[in-house]
Design a protein around this motif. Structure first.
Motif, PDB file in Angstrom:
ATOM      1  N   TYR A 110       1.078  -1.370   0.040  1.00 29.00           N
ATOM      2  CA  TYR A 110       0.234  -0.086  -0.125  1.00 29.00           C
ATOM      3  C   TYR A 110       1.074   1.173  -0.277  1.00 29.00           C
ATOM      4  O   TYR A 110       2.052   1.397   0.238  1.00 29.00           O
ATOM      5  CB  TYR A 110      -0.858   0.346   1.111  1.00 29.00           C
ATOM      6  N   VAL A 111       0.522   2.491  -0.524  1.00 30.39           N
ATOM      7  CA  VAL A 111       0.740   3.574  -0.702  1.00 30.39           C
ATOM      8  C   VAL A 111       1.239   3.889   1.313  1.00 30.39           C
ATOM      9  O   VAL A 111      -0.309   4.538   1.505  1.00 30.39           O
ATOM     10  CB  VAL A 111       0.300   4.466  -1.882  1.00 30.39           C
ATOM     11  N   ASP A 112       1.781   4.410   1.813  1.00 26.56           N
ATOM     12  CA  ASP A 112       2.119   4.735   3.253  1.00 26.56           C
ATOM     13  C   ASP A 112       1.854   6.057   3.268  1.00 26.56           C
ATOM     14  O   ASP A 112       2.869   7.127   2.775  1.00 26.56           O
ATOM     15  CB  ASP A 112       3.232   4.322   3.911  1.00 26.56           C
ATOM     16  N   PRO A 113       0.606   7.148   3.697  1.00 27.80           N
ATOM     17  CA  PRO A 113       0.490   8.333   3.768  1.00 27.80           C
ATOM     18  C   PRO A 113       1.376   8.818   5.088  1.00 27.80           C
ATOM     19  O   PRO A 113       1.621  10.365   4.603  1.00 27.80           O
ATOM     20  CB  PRO A 113      -1.181   8.414   3.446  1.00 27.80           C
ATOM     21  N   GLU A 114       1.635   7.670   5.580  1.00 23.83           N
ATOM     22  CA  GLU A 114       2.538   8.617   6.451  1.00 23.83           C
ATOM     23  C   GLU A 114       3.655   9.202   5.993  1.00 23.83           C
ATOM     24  O   GLU A 114       5.027   9.523   7.079  1.00 23.83           O
ATOM     25  CB  GLU A 114       2.019   7.904   7.827  1.00 23.83           C
ATOM     26  N   VAL A 115       4.774   8.209   5.277  1.00 25.56           N
ATOM     27  CA  VAL A 115       6.048   8.247   5.358  1.00 25.56           C
ATOM     28  C   VAL A 115       6.315   9.794   4.234  1.00 25.56           C
ATOM     29  O   VAL A 115       6.734  10.658   4.553  1.00 25.56           O
ATOM     30  CB  VAL A 115       6.465   7.090   4.779  1.00 25.56           C
ATOM     31  N   ARG A 116       5.254  10.027   3.007  1.00 27.75           N
ATOM     32  CA  ARG A 116       5.617  11.045   2.195  1.00 27.75           C
ATOM     33  C   ARG A 116       4.346  11.741   1.713  1.00 27.75           C
ATOM     34  O   ARG A 116       4.492  12.251   0.770  1.00 27.75           O
ATOM     35  CB  ARG A 116       6.482  10.995   0.462  1.00 27.75           C
ATOM     36  N   GLY A 117       3.186  11.714   2.360  1.00 25.95           N
ATOM     37  CA  GLY A 117       2.038  12.273   1.937  1.00 25.95           C
ATOM     38  C   GLY A 117       1.542  11.421   0.969  1.00 25.95           C
ATOM     39  O   GLY A 117       1.641  10.038   1.049  1.00 25.95           O
ATOM     40  N   PRO A 118      -0.586  11.399   0.792  1.00 27.16           N
ATOM     41  CA  PRO A 118      -0.826  10.988  -0.176  1.00 27.16           C
ATOM     42  C   PRO A 118      -0.368  10.238  -1.276  1.00 27.16           C
ATOM     43  O   PRO A 118       0.458  10.979  -2.461  1.00 27.16           O
ATOM     44  CB  PRO A 118      -2.441  11.495  -0.188  1.00 27.16           C
ATOM     45  N   GLY A 119      -0.671   9.463  -2.279  1.00 28.07           N
ATOM     46  CA  GLY A 119       0.136   8.909  -2.455  1.00 28.07           C
ATOM     47  C   GLY A 119      -0.442   8.036  -3.475  1.00 28.07           C
ATOM     48  O   GLY A 119      -2.132   7.362  -2.721  1.00 28.07           O
ATOM     49  N   THR A 120      -0.194   7.563  -4.783  1.00 29.17           N
ATOM     50  CA  THR A 120      -0.774   6.238  -5.864  1.00 29.17           C
ATOM     51  C   THR A 120       0.261   5.546  -6.380  1.00 29.17           C
ATOM     52  O   THR A 120       0.937   5.805  -6.227  1.00 29.17           O
ATOM     53  CB  THR A 120      -2.061   6.676  -6.662  1.00 29.17           C
ATOM     54  N   PHE A 121      -0.293   4.357  -6.909  1.00 28.44           N
ATOM     55  CA  PHE A 121       0.450   3.586  -7.213  1.00 28.44           C
ATOM     56  C   PHE A 121       0.936   4.313  -8.921  1.00 28.44           C
ATOM     57  O   PHE A 121       1.407   3.300  -9.632  1.00 28.44           O
ATOM     58  CB  PHE A 121       0.082   1.841  -7.899  1.00 28.44           C
ATOM     59  N   GLY A 122       0.118   5.217  -9.433  1.00 25.02           N
ATOM     60  CA  GLY A 122       0.673   6.029 -10.216  1.00 25.02           C
ATOM     61  C   GLY A 122       2.064   6.321 -10.790  1.00 25.02           C
ATOM     62  O   GLY A 122       2.299   5.845 -11.816  1.00 25.02           O
ATOM     63  N   ALA A 123       2.642   6.355 -10.083  1.00 21.40           N
ATOM     64  CA  ALA A 123       3.918   6.138 -10.351  1.00 21.40           C
ATOM     65  C   ALA A 123       4.947   4.697  -9.999  1.00 21.40           C
ATOM     66  O   ALA A 123       6.328   5.002 -10.302  1.00 21.40           O
ATOM     67  CB  ALA A 123       4.940   7.066  -9.545  1.00 21.40           C
ATOM     68  N   VAL A 124       3.980   3.664  -9.716  1.00 18.85           N
ATOM     69  CA  VAL A 124       5.035   2.790  -9.511  1.00 18.85           C
ATOM     70  C   VAL A 124       5.014   1.997 -10.964  1.00 18.85           C
ATOM     71  O   VAL A 124       3.837   1.888 -11.741  1.00 18.85           O
ATOM     72  CB  VAL A 124       4.234   1.282  -8.730  1.00 18.85           C
ATOM     73  N   ARG A 125       6.051   1.390 -11.187  1.00 14.91           N
ATOM     74  CA  ARG A 125       6.652   0.578 -12.146  1.00 14.91           C
ATOM     75  C   ARG A 125       7.248  -1.087 -12.213  1.00 14.91           C
ATOM     76  O   ARG A 125       7.287  -1.045 -11.003  1.00 14.91           O
ATOM     77  CB  ARG A 125       7.282   1.062 -13.049  1.00 14.91           C
ATOM     78  N   SER A 126       6.868  -1.836 -12.965  1.00  7.67           N
ATOM     79  CA  SER A 126       7.537  -3.636 -12.722  1.00  7.67           C
ATOM     80  C   SER A 126       7.477  -3.546 -11.550  1.00  7.67           C
ATOM     81  O   SER A 126       8.025  -4.295 -10.872  1.00  7.67           O
ATOM     82  CB  SER A 126       9.039  -2.799 -13.077  1.00  7.67           C
ATOM     83  N   ALA A 127       6.010  -3.437 -11.194  1.00  4.14           N
ATOM     84  CA  ALA A 127       5.778  -4.499  -9.390  1.00  4.14           C
ATOM     85  C   ALA A 127       5.835  -5.564  -9.759  1.00  4.14           C
ATOM     86  O   ALA A 127       5.110  -6.071 -11.088  1.00  4.14           O
ATOM     87  CB  ALA A 127       4.343  -3.692  -9.584  1.00  4.14           C
TER      88      ALA A 127
END
Length: 191
Positions: A110-127
């Protein structure tokens, strides 16, 4: 080594006699950006027949490293180690230590909002998720499809599950637009 597609299943113990456990590794790349970057956190959820976590103690991640009895153990990542495959996270599963009431073990990130703020898998590649024998030789691999990542906040990569007396793996790639709230609802946890 077998390469899997979403929805496919693979027999583990039936086709590999004597296989006492597996290393489950997850990996991905994050596309750099000028703004906040998504930070992924992986976890494993140990479930009963109803598909829900047996208890809050049956969640394995960086802050709760093992289940009671040690059958599922978070080992972190091996990136940068000699001969490493650059896995971001690794979780060891020892089949003989898994209690009989466990029907499946789900592997998510999951995207951890507590580390660097809210985000999505939009920047995730080659998972991907891959399973290997204790000696490191790979049994199977599933490359997670990049579908609508800009709306996805959590992803179920796959699951180990019991089939009679054997263990199998199912490749999933199921995204959650509602992130940890959706995971919590589906698995009966308070995350």
């Amino acid at each position: 080594m077998a390469t899997m597609v979403a929805g496919s299943n693979a027999a583990l113990t039936a086709e590999n006699p004597g296989l006492g456990g597996v290393m489950v590794a997850m990996g991905w790349q994050i596309v750099p950006s000028n703004g906040p970057q998504s930070e992924l956190t992986s976890l494993a959820i140990v479930c009963g027949e109803d598909g829900r976590a047996l208890s809050p103690e049956h969640l394995v991640f960086f802050n709760q490293l093992t289940t009671a009895g040690g059958g599922v153990r978070f080992t972190g990542g091996e990136e940068g180690a000699p001969g490493a495959t650059h896995d971001q996270e690794q979780i060891d599963v020892e089949f003989g230590l898994i209690p009989a009431e466990v029907a499946k073990i789900a592997f998510l990130a999951y995207v951890d909002p507590e580390v660097r703020g809210p985000g999505t898998f939009g920047a995730v590649r080659s998972a991907y998720i891959r399973l290997a024998r204790p000696d490191g030789s790979e049994l199977l691999r599933f490359d997670v499809p990049e579908l609508h990542g800009d709306r996805i906040k959590a992803m179920m990569f796959g699951e180990l599950y019991r089939h009679r007396d054997d263990w199998k793996f199912r490749a999933l790639g199921q995204g959650y637009e509602n992130g940890l709230a959706g995971v919590s609802r589906d698995f009966g946890l308070d995350l």
